[in-house]
Design a protein around this motif. Structure first.
Motif, PDB file in Angstrom:
ATOM      1  N   ILE A  20      73.800 -30.046 -47.941  1.00 30.63           N
ATOM      2  CA  ILE A  20      73.419 -28.644 -47.705  1.00 30.63           C
ATOM      3  C   ILE A  20      74.070 -28.139 -46.423  1.00 30.63           C
ATOM      4  CG2 ILE A  20      71.469 -27.174 -47.033  1.00 30.63           C
ATOM      5  CD1 ILE A  20      69.791 -28.648 -49.115  1.00 30.63           C
ATOM      6  N   ARG A  21      74.017 -28.930 -45.356  1.00 31.85           N
ATOM      7  CA  ARG A  21      74.604 -28.495 -44.095  1.00 31.85           C
ATOM      8  C   ARG A  21      76.122 -28.332 -44.211  1.00 31.85           C
ATOM      9  NH1 ARG A  21      70.394 -31.813 -42.166  1.00 31.85           N
ATOM     10  NH2 ARG A  21      71.698 -33.680 -42.154  1.00 31.85           N
ATOM     11  N   ARG A  22      76.776 -29.247 -44.939  1.00 32.18           N
ATOM     12  CA  ARG A  22      78.229 -29.147 -45.078  1.00 32.18           C
ATOM     13  C   ARG A  22      78.636 -27.940 -45.917  1.00 32.18           C
ATOM     14  NH1 ARG A  22      77.637 -34.810 -45.194  1.00 32.18           N
ATOM     15  NH2 ARG A  22      77.646 -34.927 -47.478  1.00 32.18           N
ATOM     16  N   VAL A  23      77.896 -27.661 -46.977  1.00 37.87           N
ATOM     17  CA  VAL A  23      78.197 -26.476 -47.794  1.00 37.87           C
ATOM     18  C   VAL A  23      77.928 -25.213 -46.991  1.00 37.87           C
ATOM     19  CG1 VAL A  23      77.460 -25.152 -49.813  1.00 37.87           C
ATOM     20  CG2 VAL A  23      77.822 -27.611 -50.002  1.00 37.87           C
ATOM     21  N   GLN A  24      76.855 -25.212 -46.222  1.00 39.91           N
ATOM     22  CA  GLN A  24      76.545 -24.047 -45.383  1.00 39.91           C
ATOM     23  C   GLN A  24      77.668 -23.784 -44.389  1.00 39.91           C
ATOM     24  OE1 GLN A  24      72.761 -24.387 -43.405  1.00 39.91           O
ATOM     25  NE2 GLN A  24      72.666 -22.213 -42.898  1.00 39.91           N
ATOM     26  N   ALA A  25      78.197 -24.844 -43.786  1.00 40.82           N
ATOM     27  CA  ALA A  25      79.321 -24.679 -42.849  1.00 40.82           C
ATOM     28  C   ALA A  25      80.563 -24.165 -43.563  1.00 40.82           C
ATOM     29  CB  ALA A  25      79.612 -26.010 -42.160  1.00 40.82           C
ATOM     30  N   GLU A  26      80.828 -24.666 -44.755  1.00 37.19           N
ATOM     31  CA  GLU A  26      81.996 -24.225 -45.536  1.00 37.19           C
ATOM     32  C   GLU A  26      81.879 -22.750 -45.908  1.00 37.19           C
ATOM     33  OE1 GLU A  26      85.685 -24.978 -47.552  1.00 37.19           O
ATOM     34  OE2 GLU A  26      84.538 -26.214 -46.156  1.00 37.19           O
ATOM     35  N   LEU A  27      80.685 -22.330 -46.321  1.00 38.34           N
ATOM     36  CA  LEU A  27      80.484 -20.927 -46.669  1.00 38.34           C
ATOM     37  C   LEU A  27      80.642 -20.026 -45.453  1.00 38.34           C
ATOM     38  CD1 LEU A  27      77.400 -21.275 -49.056  1.00 38.34           C
ATOM     39  CD2 LEU A  27      79.728 -20.638 -49.718  1.00 38.34           C
ATOM     40  N   SER A  28      80.092 -20.453 -44.329  1.00 38.46           N
ATOM     41  CA  SER A  28      80.206 -19.655 -43.108  1.00 38.46           C
ATOM     42  C   SER A  28      81.661 -19.511 -42.675  1.00 38.46           C
ATOM     43  CB  SER A  28      79.381 -20.288 -41.983  1.00 38.46           C
ATOM     44  OG  SER A  28      78.014 -20.316 -42.325  1.00 38.46           O
ATOM     45  N   ALA A  29      82.406 -20.606 -42.798  1.00 35.70           N
ATOM     46  CA  ALA A  29      83.816 -20.568 -42.414  1.00 35.70           C
ATOM     47  C   ALA A  29      84.624 -19.618 -43.284  1.00 35.70           C
ATOM     48  CB  ALA A  29      84.408 -21.974 -42.474  1.00 35.70           C
ATOM     49  N   ASN A  30      84.118 -19.336 -44.488  1.00 36.46           N
ATOM     50  CA  ASN A  30      84.830 -18.460 -45.419  1.00 36.46           C
ATOM     51  C   ASN A  30      84.215 -17.073 -45.524  1.00 36.46           C
ATOM     52  OD1 ASN A  30      87.062 -20.085 -47.034  1.00 36.46           O
ATOM     53  ND2 ASN A  30      85.343 -21.487 -46.705  1.00 36.46           N
ATOM     54  N   GLY A  31      83.408 -16.686 -44.535  1.00 37.51           N
ATOM     55  CA  GLY A  31      82.917 -15.319 -44.435  1.00 37.51           C
ATOM     56  C   GLY A  31      81.783 -14.957 -45.368  1.00 37.51           C
ATOM     57  N   ILE A  32      80.903 -15.878 -45.689  1.00 38.64           N
ATOM     58  CA  ILE A  32      79.809 -15.602 -46.615  1.00 38.64           C
ATOM     59  C   ILE A  32      78.851 -14.540 -46.079  1.00 38.64           C
ATOM     60  CG2 ILE A  32      78.283 -17.396 -45.697  1.00 38.64           C
ATOM     61  CD1 ILE A  32      78.660 -16.415 -49.399  1.00 38.64           C
ATOM     62  N   THR A  33      78.734 -14.434 -44.755  1.00 39.75           N
ATOM     63  CA  THR A  33      77.752 -13.519 -44.170  1.00 39.75           C
ATOM     64  C   THR A  33      78.030 -12.060 -44.511  1.00 39.75           C
ATOM     65  OG1 THR A  33      79.062 -13.533 -42.129  1.00 39.75           O
ATOM     66  CG2 THR A  33      77.214 -15.077 -42.263  1.00 39.75           C
ATOM     67  N   LYS A  34      79.236 -11.744 -44.930  1.00 41.09           N
ATOM     68  CA  LYS A  34      79.551 -10.363 -45.322  1.00 41.09           C
ATOM     69  C   LYS A  34      78.971 -10.013 -46.690  1.00 41.09           C
ATOM     70  CE  LYS A  34      83.942 -10.518 -42.788  1.00 41.09           C
ATOM     71  NZ  LYS A  34      85.422 -10.437 -42.906  1.00 41.09           N
ATOM     72  N   GLN A  35      78.672 -11.067 -47.497  1.00 41.59           N
ATOM     73  CA  GLN A  35      78.206 -10.828 -48.865  1.00 41.59           C
ATOM     74  C   GLN A  35      76.764 -11.246 -49.099  1.00 41.59           C
ATOM     75  OE1 GLN A  35      80.995 -12.022 -52.024  1.00 41.59           O
ATOM     76  NE2 GLN A  35      82.423 -12.625 -50.410  1.00 41.59           N
ATOM     77  N   ALA A  36      76.310 -12.287 -48.411  1.00 44.95           N
ATOM     78  CA  ALA A  36      74.979 -12.811 -48.698  1.00 44.95           C
ATOM     79  C   ALA A  36      74.463 -13.617 -47.515  1.00 44.95           C
ATOM     80  CB  ALA A  36      75.013 -13.687 -49.952  1.00 44.95           C
ATOM     81  N   ARG A  37      73.143 -13.817 -47.530  1.00 43.51           N
ATOM     82  CA  ARG A  37      72.510 -14.655 -46.516  1.00 43.51           C
ATOM     83  C   ARG A  37      72.285 -16.045 -47.102  1.00 43.51           C
ATOM     84  NH1 ARG A  37      67.112 -15.566 -45.664  1.00 43.51           N
ATOM     85  NH2 ARG A  37      66.565 -13.825 -47.050  1.00 43.51           N
ATOM     86  N   VAL A  38      72.653 -17.084 -46.340  1.00 44.42           N
ATOM     87  CA  VAL A  38      72.500 -18.469 -46.802  1.00 44.42           C
ATOM     88  C   VAL A  38      71.147 -18.997 -46.325  1.00 44.42           C
ATOM     89  CG1 VAL A  38      73.427 -20.803 -46.740  1.00 44.42           C
ATOM     90  CG2 VAL A  38      74.990 -18.847 -46.781  1.00 44.42           C
ATOM     91  N   ALA A  39      70.362 -19.554 -47.267  1.00 48.56           N
ATOM     92  CA  ALA A  39      69.024 -20.067 -46.948  1.00 48.56           C
ATOM     93  C   ALA A  39      68.884 -21.500 -47.445  1.00 48.56           C
ATOM     94  CB  ALA A  39      67.955 -19.191 -47.582  1.00 48.56           C
ATOM     95  N   PRO A  40      68.836 -22.484 -46.540  1.00 47.55           N
ATOM     96  CA  PRO A  40      68.589 -23.867 -46.970  1.00 47.55           C
ATOM     97  C   PRO A  40      67.162 -24.014 -47.483  1.00 47.55           C
ATOM     98  CG  PRO A  40      69.488 -23.765 -44.731  1.00 47.55           C
ATOM     99  CD  PRO A  40      69.058 -22.387 -45.096  1.00 47.55           C
ATOM    100  N   LEU A  41      66.960 -24.995 -48.390  1.00 49.39           N
ATOM    101  CA  LEU A  41      65.626 -25.261 -48.915  1.00 49.39           C
ATOM    102  C   LEU A  41      65.505 -26.745 -49.226  1.00 49.39           C
ATOM    103  CD1 LEU A  41      62.882 -24.217 -49.902  1.00 49.39           C
ATOM    104  CD2 LEU A  41      63.922 -23.778 -52.131  1.00 49.39           C
ATOM    105  N   TYR A  42      64.780 -27.468 -48.343  1.00 49.41           N
ATOM    106  CA  TYR A  42      64.503 -28.881 -48.581  1.00 49.41           C
ATOM    107  C   TYR A  42      63.211 -29.256 -47.875  1.00 49.41           C
ATOM    108  CZ  TYR A  42      67.125 -29.209 -44.130  1.00 49.41           C
ATOM    109  OH  TYR A  42      67.595 -29.034 -42.851  1.00 49.41           O
ATOM    110  N   GLY A  43      62.699 -30.428 -48.198  1.00 47.43           N
ATOM    111  CA  GLY A  43      61.350 -30.800 -47.815  1.00 47.43           C
ATOM    112  C   GLY A  43      61.060 -30.808 -46.337  1.00 47.43           C
ATOM    113  N   ASN A  44      62.036 -31.160 -45.491  1.00 42.85           N
ATOM    114  CA  ASN A  44      61.771 -31.321 -44.066  1.00 42.85           C
ATOM    115  C   ASN A  44      61.892 -30.022 -43.276  1.00 42.85           C
ATOM    116  OD1 ASN A  44      61.132 -34.034 -44.038  1.00 42.85           O
ATOM    117  ND2 ASN A  44      63.260 -34.676 -43.933  1.00 42.85           N
TER     118      ASN A  44
END
Length: 828
Positions: free
Chosen positions: A226-250
């Motif tokens: 999840i953290r690696r995908v989040q970093a990849e999305l951020s590096a490719n400008g995801i914040t202009k289109q959507a907000r990224v929200a992690p979801l896991y037990g901890n």
């Protein structure tokens, strides 16, 4: 309140449950079974004054379901509807519906086997087949059969194979709801690529955002991905289109809510989730699912006694659950990151956890219930015998069980805590040693993911660093303040539960000792740089550049259980004196008397051992003489009979006995196999007090073998298998018995002149094989028929010998000639 598909089946369900008994309900995702059924049954006459327990496999789902039902009633959680999960409870005096995690049910049953005040237990999403769900069902069925015939059990799932469950519940009726499933368009990869998972996922996220209007739910195996995908999305400008929200037990409840609830600002969401979002939850606004096809599951090895998380392919059942997330509120799309060909080979369902998990908690729970054999209860899958026995053995080592399987007072304290037995034992023992505060801190850390893990061999495995980070919130060491707060809160809860009142910090240097209380089988002794021998006899290792790689003793809390040497992920050092002081009962002292192959002698040493670990060893001055003899005989068996001093006389005597044994019964068996198998009988009395090969050299093996014979056999042996034969020349020549089937007499041809027939032994039954020699002692002929030789072959041999030995006597009639062992008869 919106009408949901499950409501069509409610009248039938109410009718089934109006009578005491059980039922199974199969309804697809989105049908409303989790939240509508408890509310619909709440006012049934048979439930008057009693509560409903709704079991959810995850804390997140339990809290979400309780909040949603309370909202439907226009209330807050803790009124009619409440929840109880680990570290969080919202229950009031008027609560009738309790949404709980599966482990909470076990605690409730252990404290009140009759479950007074409870009328119905709903097992939601039972297809996940968690260990706690299987255990809770087994205990509930026993409680129902023995104490509470009026207790109802309802098993619910979207993809459950209902028939086996119905049979387990006493042939309970199966109800099915068709539900309302919106169409979901499914996409597959055209071909498998070599790209990293995060690259494929990120690319698919951008594709789905362009092709759909709603939010995107991405299933990934774990928090690291999840953290690696989040970093990849951020590096490719995801914040202009959507907000990224992690979801896991901890994650904190607030962070989990941010992923579950719709955006208030209208921004689209990309939810990066583990399997936690696979069932029970409705993630509002989602119309697209991206499935990595991977999940992380615990796998227990009875070979190593270790559990490790393993990333595996999802089952078809899980893939369909994930796909259904996109069609709960309307038409959707599902992007599966595998090919259609790979889809054909998915397993039909997940392996039940009870068949692949550490059974130590289960074994302790059953012992507290009064059961030491799982087959006394009803199960869909009986716990594997090998893993269960291994779990019981560990509990005996921890003092939780007696050798026969009954629970001890210490075990009851452990089970009441709700912790894994290792951690519960650790806190109790540490409290006795004045280290209770430290034990609670470590238990809280060990129950969470390792926040420093992820850099391969560069990650320091020292547990003390984690403790310091939690205590100090060291900058750069702790990425999530919420996790630190959760660990500290859990630590404080544990201190309260175990009545540890001293508010002081014990030194981090005691970490290894405290950890050893939990993992006595994983105390390790250094063998070489980074390689350790564990108490349980297995090997373990870490990179040789690790700071702990050269510690004389460590305790390993986390290993992968693979290969000859398991890789150590988490450990702490422990002192030799701490081991001797706190584990004295487990230290076995004794004397080891054994054959030393290098020294070719018996060596006796006093030792102290902790399991497989040799703590101390020193020479033993006065070892037990019987033990020395046993070790010497073992050495002889190892080295072989050649270690004994076989003189020619001893060898020949043994060969004569072998010959005699071939011809008739009653003679001692002196074959290699028999002598080695009976060393103690025939050799033991003669080596008592001896210790080495050098001392064995003084033995008279021939005399020892003779003592195997009776007096009569000694007399008969000289007749039956004589050592020598007197030939016509008057000389006494030894018989060669090296081949027991064919005794040989090697003699000069001239010494047999005048002898008409071949000499025989064994009472005349066996003719000797004559090896006829030249005057120079070289073989010229072999025969067992001397008379025939004299009449035929002799004359050819004579020609050759006369040419080589002209001075020697070569008569024309050897059968009547004068024998000689000189050049000619009468010559000196």
């Amino acid at each position: 309140m919106n009408t949901l598909p499950i409501e069509e089946i409610l009248p039938e369900l109410k009718a089934v449950l109006s009578l005491p008994g059980n039922a199974v309900l199969v309804a697809p995702p989105g049908s409303g079974k989790t939240t509508r059924i408890p509310l619909a049954l709440l006012n049934e006459p048979w439930l008057k004054g009693r509560r409903i327990l709704l079991l959810e496999p995850r804390r997140l789902a339990a809290r979400a379901a309780a909040r949603y039902m309370a909202r439907l009633l226009g209330e807050q959680p803790g009124e009619t509807v409440g929840y109880r999960v680990r570290l969080d409870s919202c229950i009031g005096p008027k609560t009738r519906i309790e949404v709980i995690t599966e482990g909470i049910l076990t605690r409730m049953l252990q404290s009140d086997q009759a479950l007074d005040g409870v009328g119905l237990i709903l097992f939601d999403e039972f297809h996940e087949r968690s260990l706690q769900a299987d255990l809770g069902l087994a205990l509930a069925l026993e409680a129902q059969a023995v104490l509470r015939e009026d207790l109802r059990l309802l098993i619910m799932s979207a993809t459950l194979a209902a028939e086996p469950v119905a049979a387990l519940l006493g042939n309970a009726p199966v109800l099915r709801s068709n539900g309302r499933v919106f169409p979901v368009e499914t996409h597959y990869l055209e071909r498998r690529t070599a790209s990293q998972l995060e690259h494929i996922v990120a690319q698919t996220v951008f594709t789905s955002l362009a092709g759909n209007s709603g939010d995107v739910l991405v299933f990934l195996p774990g928090a690291g991905e999840i953290r690696r995908v989040q970093a990849e999305l951020s590096a490719n400008g995801i914040t202009k289109q959507a907000r990224v929200a992690p979801l896991y037990g901890n994650l904190s409840p607030a962070a989990q809510d941010a992923a579950l609830l719709p955006s208030t600002d209208g921004m689209r969401k990309v939810i990066l989730a583990t399997s936690i979002a696979e069932t029970s939850l409705t993630v509002e606004g989602v119309d697209t699912v991206i499935d990595s096809g991977l999940m992380r599951v615990p796998k227990y090895s009875s070979r190593t006694g270790l559990t490790r998380l393993e990333t595996v392919r999802v089952s078809r059942q899980a893939a369909e659950q994930r796909r259904g997330r996109a069609g709960r509120l309307g038409p959707g799309s599902c992007y599966r990151l595998w090919t259609r060909q790979e889809d054909l080979y998915l397993e039909s369902s997940n392996t039940p956890e009870i068949l692949a998990a550490d059974l130590t908690p289960l074994a302790l729970e059953l012992a507290a219930w009064g059961v030491n054999d799982p087959q006394q209860l009803l199960w869909l899958d009986i716990p594997p015998a090998a893993a269960f026995l291994q779990a019981q053995a560990l509990l005996v080592k921890l003092g939780a069980l007696e050798t026969g399987g009954s629970i001890t007072a210490h075990g009851r304290l452990m089970v009441q805590s709700g912790l894994h037995p290792r951690l519960a034992h650790m806190i109790i023992r540490a409290k006795e040693a004045g280290l209770g505060n430290l034990a609670c801190e470590l238990a809280a850390i060990l129950q969470e993911r390792d926040f420093l893990q992820g850099n391969g061999n560069r990650t320091d495995v020292d547990l003390r660093l984690r403790l310091e980070a939690v205590r100090e919130a060291a900058s750069g060491k702790y990425p999530e303040e919420s996790l630190r707060r959760r660990i500290k809160a859990e630590s404080e809860r544990l201190k309260q539960d175990f009545s540890i009142h001293r508010n002081r910090q014990e030194t981090v240097e005691a970490c290894g000792l405290v950890l050893a209380f939990a993992y006595p089988d994983r105390i390790g002794q250094l063998r070489s740089g980074g390689r350790f021998l564990l108490e349980n006899g297995r090997g373990a290792g870490m990179h040789e550049l690790q700071p702990l790689a050269h510690s004389p003793y460590i305790v390993a809390a986390d290993l992968d259980g693979q290969g000859t040497d398991s890789r150590i992920f988490l450990a702490a050092p422990i002192d030799y004196e701490q081991i001797r002081r706190y584990f004295s009962r487990q230290i076995a002292a004794g004397t080891n008397v054994a054959w030393d192959a290098a020294a070719q002698a018996v060596r006796a040493k006093s030792y102290e051992r902790l399991g497989a670990i040799l703590l101390k060893e020193s020479p033993c001055a006065n070892p037990d003489r019987d033990g020395v003899m046993a070790a010497l005989l073992s050495g002889i068996a190892l080295e072989g009979l050649s270690i004994l001093p076989w003189t020619k006389a001893a060898q020949q005597l043994r060969q004569r006995l072998l010959f005699a044994g071939q011809q008739t019964e009653g003679w001692p068996d002196v074959s290699d196999e028999k002598l080695l198998a009976t060393l103690e009988n025939w050799l033991g009395p003669y080596v008592y007090g001896l210790t080495s090969r050098a001392e064995l050299a003084k033995l008279n093996v021939a005399a020892i073998l003779e003592n195997l014979l009776t007096w009569q056999q000694r007399q008969e042996l000289d007749e039956y298998a004589p050592a020598h034969v007197v030939v016509p020349s008057g000389r006494q020549i030894a018989i060669n018995y090296s081949n027991p089937l064919c005794p040989v007499l090697a003699v000069k041809l001239q010494e047999l002149f005048g002898l008409k027939e071949t000499p025989c032994i064994a009472g005349g039954k066996v003719a000797l094989t004559l090896e006829l020699l030249s005057p120079a002692q070289r073989p010229v002929q072999v025969t067992r028929d001397l008379a025939s030789f004299w009449c035929t072959t002799y004359f050819e041999v004579k020609k050759d010998l006369m040419g080589r030995y002209p001075k020697h006597y070569w008569p024309d009639d050897p059968a009547t000639a004068v024998p000689t062992h000189r050049i000619r008869p009468g010559n000196s």
